[in-house]
Design a protein around this motif. Structure first.
Motif, PDB file in Angstrom:
ATOM      1  N   LEU A  24      11.873  12.407  42.646  1.00 40.58           N
ATOM      2  CA  LEU A  24      11.306  12.345  44.168  1.00 40.58           C
ATOM      3  C   LEU A  24      11.662  11.111  44.974  1.00 40.58           C
ATOM      4  O   LEU A  24      11.937  10.006  44.537  1.00 40.58           O
ATOM      5  CB  LEU A  24       9.805  12.287  43.882  1.00 40.58           C
ATOM      6  N   LYS A  25      11.761  11.505  46.130  1.00 42.04           N
ATOM      7  CA  LYS A  25      12.015  10.256  47.432  1.00 42.04           C
ATOM      8  C   LYS A  25      10.791  10.143  48.104  1.00 42.04           C
ATOM      9  O   LYS A  25      10.195  11.398  48.377  1.00 42.04           O
ATOM     10  CB  LYS A  25      13.391  10.518  48.078  1.00 42.04           C
ATOM     11  N   LYS A  26      10.970   9.120  48.935  1.00 39.72           N
ATOM     12  CA  LYS A  26       9.647   8.964  49.711  1.00 39.72           C
ATOM     13  C   LYS A  26       9.762   9.585  50.841  1.00 39.72           C
ATOM     14  O   LYS A  26      10.659  10.197  51.442  1.00 39.72           O
ATOM     15  CB  LYS A  26       9.645   7.479  50.158  1.00 39.72           C
ATOM     16  N   ASN A  27       8.601  10.192  51.406  1.00 36.77           N
ATOM     17  CA  ASN A  27       8.452  10.728  52.588  1.00 36.77           C
ATOM     18  C   ASN A  27       8.165   9.863  53.806  1.00 36.77           C
ATOM     19  O   ASN A  27       7.184   9.335  53.962  1.00 36.77           O
ATOM     20  CB  ASN A  27       7.387  11.804  52.628  1.00 36.77           C
ATOM     21  N   PRO A  28       9.229   9.373  54.854  1.00 35.52           N
ATOM     22  CA  PRO A  28       8.924   8.411  55.599  1.00 35.52           C
ATOM     23  C   PRO A  28       7.834   8.792  56.638  1.00 35.52           C
ATOM     24  O   PRO A  28       7.530   7.890  57.401  1.00 35.52           O
ATOM     25  CB  PRO A  28      10.352   8.214  56.252  1.00 35.52           C
ATOM     26  N   ASP A  29       7.726  10.167  56.828  1.00 38.78           N
ATOM     27  CA  ASP A  29       6.733  10.590  57.923  1.00 38.78           C
ATOM     28  C   ASP A  29       5.426  10.986  57.367  1.00 38.78           C
ATOM     29  O   ASP A  29       4.661  11.774  57.785  1.00 38.78           O
ATOM     30  CB  ASP A  29       7.371  11.755  58.605  1.00 38.78           C
ATOM     31  N   TYR A  30       4.991  10.458  55.960  1.00 42.74           N
ATOM     32  CA  TYR A  30       3.817  10.556  55.592  1.00 42.74           C
ATOM     33  C   TYR A  30       2.680  10.267  56.598  1.00 42.74           C
ATOM     34  O   TYR A  30       2.518   9.138  56.834  1.00 42.74           O
ATOM     35  CB  TYR A  30       3.563  10.024  54.186  1.00 42.74           C
ATOM     36  N   PHE A  31       1.576  11.076  56.568  1.00 41.04           N
ATOM     37  CA  PHE A  31       0.670  10.937  57.642  1.00 41.04           C
ATOM     38  C   PHE A  31      -0.135   9.786  57.262  1.00 41.04           C
ATOM     39  O   PHE A  31      -1.023   9.058  58.188  1.00 41.04           O
ATOM     40  CB  PHE A  31      -0.120  12.047  57.838  1.00 41.04           C
ATOM     41  N   LEU A  32      -0.628   9.206  55.976  1.00 41.98           N
ATOM     42  CA  LEU A  32      -1.481   8.505  55.616  1.00 41.98           C
ATOM     43  C   LEU A  32      -0.758   6.907  55.778  1.00 41.98           C
ATOM     44  O   LEU A  32      -1.315   5.977  56.443  1.00 41.98           O
ATOM     45  CB  LEU A  32      -1.805   8.436  54.229  1.00 41.98           C
ATOM     46  N   THR A  33       0.465   6.697  55.158  1.00 39.97           N
ATOM     47  CA  THR A  33       1.257   5.447  55.535  1.00 39.97           C
ATOM     48  C   THR A  33       2.737   5.517  55.047  1.00 39.97           C
ATOM     49  O   THR A  33       2.921   6.734  54.280  1.00 39.97           O
ATOM     50  CB  THR A  33       0.593   4.416  54.523  1.00 39.97           C
ATOM     51  N   THR A  34       3.536   4.806  55.236  1.00 43.79           N
ATOM     52  CA  THR A  34       4.841   4.957  54.817  1.00 43.79           C
ATOM     53  C   THR A  34       4.908   4.422  53.407  1.00 43.79           C
ATOM     54  O   THR A  34       4.446   3.250  52.954  1.00 43.79           O
ATOM     55  CB  THR A  34       5.930   4.000  55.599  1.00 43.79           C
ATOM     56  N   PRO A  35       5.232   5.111  52.263  1.00 44.26           N
ATOM     57  CA  PRO A  35       5.429   4.599  51.074  1.00 44.26           C
ATOM     58  C   PRO A  35       6.214   3.401  50.727  1.00 44.26           C
ATOM     59  O   PRO A  35       7.294   3.396  51.205  1.00 44.26           O
ATOM     60  CB  PRO A  35       5.890   5.868  50.094  1.00 44.26           C
ATOM     61  N   HIS A  36       5.720   2.605  49.921  1.00 50.39           N
ATOM     62  CA  HIS A  36       6.590   1.380  49.663  1.00 50.39           C
ATOM     63  C   HIS A  36       7.948   1.688  48.717  1.00 50.39           C
ATOM     64  O   HIS A  36       8.998   1.031  48.708  1.00 50.39           O
ATOM     65  CB  HIS A  36       5.954   0.327  48.846  1.00 50.39           C
TER      66      HIS A  36
END
Length: 513
Positions: free
Chosen positions: A202-214
């Motif tokens: 999996l790769k991070k979702n830069p547009d995640y609504f809660l926060t940007t994953p580290h």
């Protein structure tokens, strides 16, 4: 020798951090999983292994990630429930997009819930939505669920990873099975690839609504052998490992590079018998097995330090508390009584001398060990049991078809409905024992519709006492603790009671240093 060399080379590449597709400077978390998921599409997920991963790809209307008993807003920012408990209205967030860029709307919620309820999809979660009459998309950001009857566990069902919201398009276009191998959600991480028996990336979702994953990437690696899991976390090939042997956990706890975290779990292991197939369907056979095995000693030896003896399906701390009654009803190790029951069955022609049968179980090492211990004891009575340890994709159809004798487990949230309905109700696909009794169904149905813990609790006490203390359709074995071993470079991770991997929530954002 060549195969061994290649295997060691692959392991070495992971240990040295040379994971395929990983760029220098990326924050990558490597997690060992004891079994590869059967599915990642929430509509199709049949068990905990898929749930543990899917919660990072998909979001639900409400979240139980930080509290297993108190719902928090997620895709729904708020909700109302009518006084009669028959109407739930959810107000959705307007700032959410799926991984493919499409906006999240009420149409996606309606599509997902109807897909779960559609018999054609054979969703393992269908039973949890049986009380729902219809789903209405009131407008783009409002959804109302109309129920046939009040249904106390509905919020738990909606907050489960198996209720992750799918995008109507493309899921409706490609179909549920094709979508399973290319899942698209709104979660903190986006699906990259799934190489069977090797890795899920999996790769991070830069547009995640809660926060940007580290984290930039998460690599889930199936490691079915617990001793290999321990070696991998010790060598640095993994950052997080779980479901290891007690002796390895004790050794790893002394390693100053690692953190060992243990919490009470919400998972069990149990022996199950067919209620339809002879001789398993005869209660004397089930009682004979119960009497034939020194379960106290066997469980203590196998699960030492990572679990406690179970006497019911419902764990301590989950209402209704009935441990004292269920413990008194448990059958003791009594070889003389076991022999008497087996002899009766042989005399009456229900059991043949030298009867051969399989004990089906998963590749979970603890369950394999207890299955082996049971088989060994049964040989003393002229029964030839053999242990069949299978991967989940092969095992699940056998169990659904009525296997006769099996050892499995279950894990859920702290509500008795989720611990009982799916296992004991005649309409459930997970009722592997085919235990189909009208009074049990009635009690389970009432437990869903009654209001108030006391009234609901009476129904679940009846089910457990009848199924486990009179019919002995299952032999409860153990409630397992959850132990996660983490590299100290991992920051912010906490194990969950269900053995899930919650990497980004409303209160945490896991990273690596």
């Amino acid at each position: 020798m060549k195969k061994l060399f290649i295997t060691l080379l692959v392991l070495a590449s992971f240990t040295l951090g040379l994971c395929p597709g990983v760029s220098a400077g990326e924050k990558v978390l490597k997690i060992g999983i004891s079994k590869e998921p059967a599915k990642l599409n929430p509509v199709l997920i049949p068990g905990i292994y898929g749930e543990a991963l899917a919660g990072n790809i998909f979001d639900t209307l409400i979240s139980f990630k930080e509290s297993a008993s108190t719902p928090a807003p997620c895709l729904a920012k708020s909700w109302e429930i009518t006084q009669d408990g028959k109407q739930y209205t959810f107000h959705l967030r307007k700032d959410v997009k799926f991984h493919n860029g499409q906006p999240f709307t009420s149409a996606d919620v309606k599509f997902t819930l109807e897909a779960i309820m559609d018999p054609a999809n054979a969703s393992p979660s269908k039973e949890f939505f049986a009380p729902v009459d219809r789903v209405e998309a009131v407008d783009d950001y409002t959804v109302t669920l109309y129920l046939k009857n009040a249904y106390a566990p509905l919020l738990l069902a909606l907050g489960s990873a198996t209720s992750g919201i799918l995008p109507k398009e493309p899921a409706s276009r490609v179909g549920m099975d094709a979508f399973d191998r290319h899942p698209v959600g709104t979660g903190a991480f986006m699906f990259v690839e799934w190489l069977p028996d090797e890795r899920i990336v999996l790769k991070k979702n830069p547009d995640y609504f809660l926060t940007t994953p580290h984290l930039d990437k998460v690599i889930f690696r199936p490691v079915p052998k617990p001793e290999v899991m321990a070696a991998e976390i010790e060598s640095g090939g993994l950052d997080i490992a779980h479901q290891m042997l007690p002796q390895d956990i004790s050794r790893l706890a002394k390693d100053d590079r690692l953190n060992v975290m243990t919490i009470p779990g919400l998972g069990n292991s149990y022996i199950g018998f067919s209620h339809k197939k002879m001789p398993f369907a005869d209660v004397r056979f089930r009682k004979a097995v119960y009497h034939s095995v020194p379960f106290d000693a066997a469980i203590k030896g196998i699960w030492r330090g990572v679990g406690e003896r179970a006497y019911s399906w419902i764990p301590r701390g989950v209402f209704p508390e009935d441990t004292q009654y269920m413990q008194k009803a448990a059958l003791s190790h009594d070889p003389k009584q076991a022999k008497a029951y087996f002899d009766e069955l042989k005399k009456e022609g229900f059991l043949k001398e030298g009867f051969e049968f399989p004990i089906y179980t998963s590749q979970n090492p603890y369950r394999v060990k207890i299955a082996t211990a049971v088989a060994t004891e049964l040989r003393k009575y002229g029964l030839k049991a053999r242990v069949e340890s299978l991967e989940w994709g092969t095992l699940f159809p056998i169990l659904k078809a009525d296997s006769g004798f099996y050892i499995m487990g279950w894990g859920s949230v702290p509500d008795p409905d989720r611990w009982t309905y799916k296992i004991f109700h005649s309409g459930s696909s997970m009722n592997f024992s085919k235990y189909e009794l009208p009074d049990i169904d009635k009690a389970l149905d009432l437990g869903r519709t009654l209001v108030g813990a006391d009234k609901r609790g009476e129904q679940y006490k009846y089910v457990m006492r009848k199924a486990l203390a009179r019919d002995y359709i299952h032999i409860p074995l153990v409630f397992k603790s959850v132990t996660a071993v983490c590299s100290k470079r991992v920051k912010g991770f906490e194990p969950s009671a269900q053995d899930y991997f919650h990497l980004v929530t409303e209160k945490r954002n896991v990273t690596v240093e």
